[in-house]
Design a protein around this motif. Structure first.
Motif, PDB file in Angstrom:
ATOM      1  N   GLU A   5       0.823  -1.205   0.000  1.00  0.00           N
ATOM      2  CA  GLU A   5       0.000   0.000   0.000  1.00  0.00           C
ATOM      3  C   GLU A   5       0.855   1.251   0.000  1.00  0.00           C
ATOM      4  O   GLU A   5       0.554   2.223  -0.691  1.00  0.00           O
ATOM      5  CB  GLU A   5      -0.927  -0.004   1.222  1.00  0.00           C
ATOM      6  CG  GLU A   5      -2.024  -1.048   1.160  1.00  0.00           C
ATOM      7  CD  GLU A   5      -2.849  -1.110   2.430  1.00  0.00           C
ATOM      8  OE1 GLU A   5      -2.596  -0.317   3.366  1.00  0.00           O
ATOM      9  OE2 GLU A   5      -3.743  -1.966   2.496  1.00  0.00           O
ATOM     10  N   ILE A   6       1.926   1.229   0.772  1.00  0.00           N
ATOM     11  CA  ILE A   6       2.837   2.379   0.819  1.00  0.00           C
ATOM     12  C   ILE A   6       3.473   2.605  -0.544  1.00  0.00           C
ATOM     13  O   ILE A   6       3.530   3.736  -1.036  1.00  0.00           O
ATOM     14  CB  ILE A   6       3.913   2.186   1.914  1.00  0.00           C
ATOM     15  CG1 ILE A   6       3.258   2.243   3.294  1.00  0.00           C
ATOM     16  CG2 ILE A   6       5.009   3.235   1.786  1.00  0.00           C
ATOM     17  CD1 ILE A   6       4.188   1.862   4.435  1.00  0.00           C
ATOM     18  N   ILE A   7       3.923   1.542  -1.175  1.00  0.00           N
ATOM     19  CA  ILE A   7       4.544   1.642  -2.506  1.00  0.00           C
ATOM     20  C   ILE A   7       3.535   2.156  -3.522  1.00  0.00           C
ATOM     21  O   ILE A   7       3.849   3.027  -4.331  1.00  0.00           O
ATOM     22  CB  ILE A   7       5.135   0.277  -2.936  1.00  0.00           C
ATOM     23  CG1 ILE A   7       6.338  -0.066  -2.060  1.00  0.00           C
ATOM     24  CG2 ILE A   7       5.521   0.303  -4.415  1.00  0.00           C
ATOM     25  CD1 ILE A   7       6.866  -1.462  -2.243  1.00  0.00           C
ATOM     26  N   ALA A   8       2.325   1.650  -3.477  1.00  0.00           N
ATOM     27  CA  ALA A   8       1.276   2.107  -4.399  1.00  0.00           C
ATOM     28  C   ALA A   8       0.992   3.588  -4.194  1.00  0.00           C
ATOM     29  O   ALA A   8       0.848   4.346  -5.164  1.00  0.00           O
ATOM     30  CB  ALA A   8       0.011   1.275  -4.220  1.00  0.00           C
ATOM     31  N   ASP A   9       0.936   4.008  -2.926  1.00  0.00           N
ATOM     32  CA  ASP A   9       0.684   5.418  -2.612  1.00  0.00           C
ATOM     33  C   ASP A   9       1.836   6.292  -3.109  1.00  0.00           C
ATOM     34  O   ASP A   9       1.620   7.370  -3.675  1.00  0.00           O
ATOM     35  CB  ASP A   9       0.481   5.598  -1.108  1.00  0.00           C
ATOM     36  CG  ASP A   9       0.030   6.999  -0.761  1.00  0.00           C
ATOM     37  OD1 ASP A   9      -0.898   7.507  -1.431  1.00  0.00           O
ATOM     38  OD2 ASP A   9       0.604   7.596   0.177  1.00  0.00           O
TER      39      ASP A   9
END
Length: 77
Positions: A5-9
């Motif tokens: 999720e952090i990478i996607a954000d």
């Protein structure tokens, strides 16, 4: 899952930053062209104001009128 999720954000933020940078670059280029045009207009006006030969002024007028008419045609296309 949290790392994904952090990478996607971060990827989303990067894409948004790229778009913003592109907009800034386009605005900068437009401003630079405006400065160039205004500078050239000022230079031309300054030169013409120093001219006193009517025949040369007539030549300059004819040339500028022709350039202006070309611009009008180009804008209408």
């Amino acid at each position: 899952v949290m790392a994904t999720e952090i990478i996607a954000d971060l990827k989303k933020q990067l894409e948004e930053a790229k778009e913003e940078a592109k907009d800034w670059e386009e605005s900068w280029n437009m401003c630079r062209e405006q400065v160039r045009a205004l500078s050239r207009q000022s230079d031309i006006i300054s030169m013409v104001l120093r001219m006193d030969d009517v025949e040369l002024l007539d030549l300059a007028f004819g040339f500028v009128r022709g350039c202006y008419n070309q611009q009008i045609k180009k804008e209408q296309e």
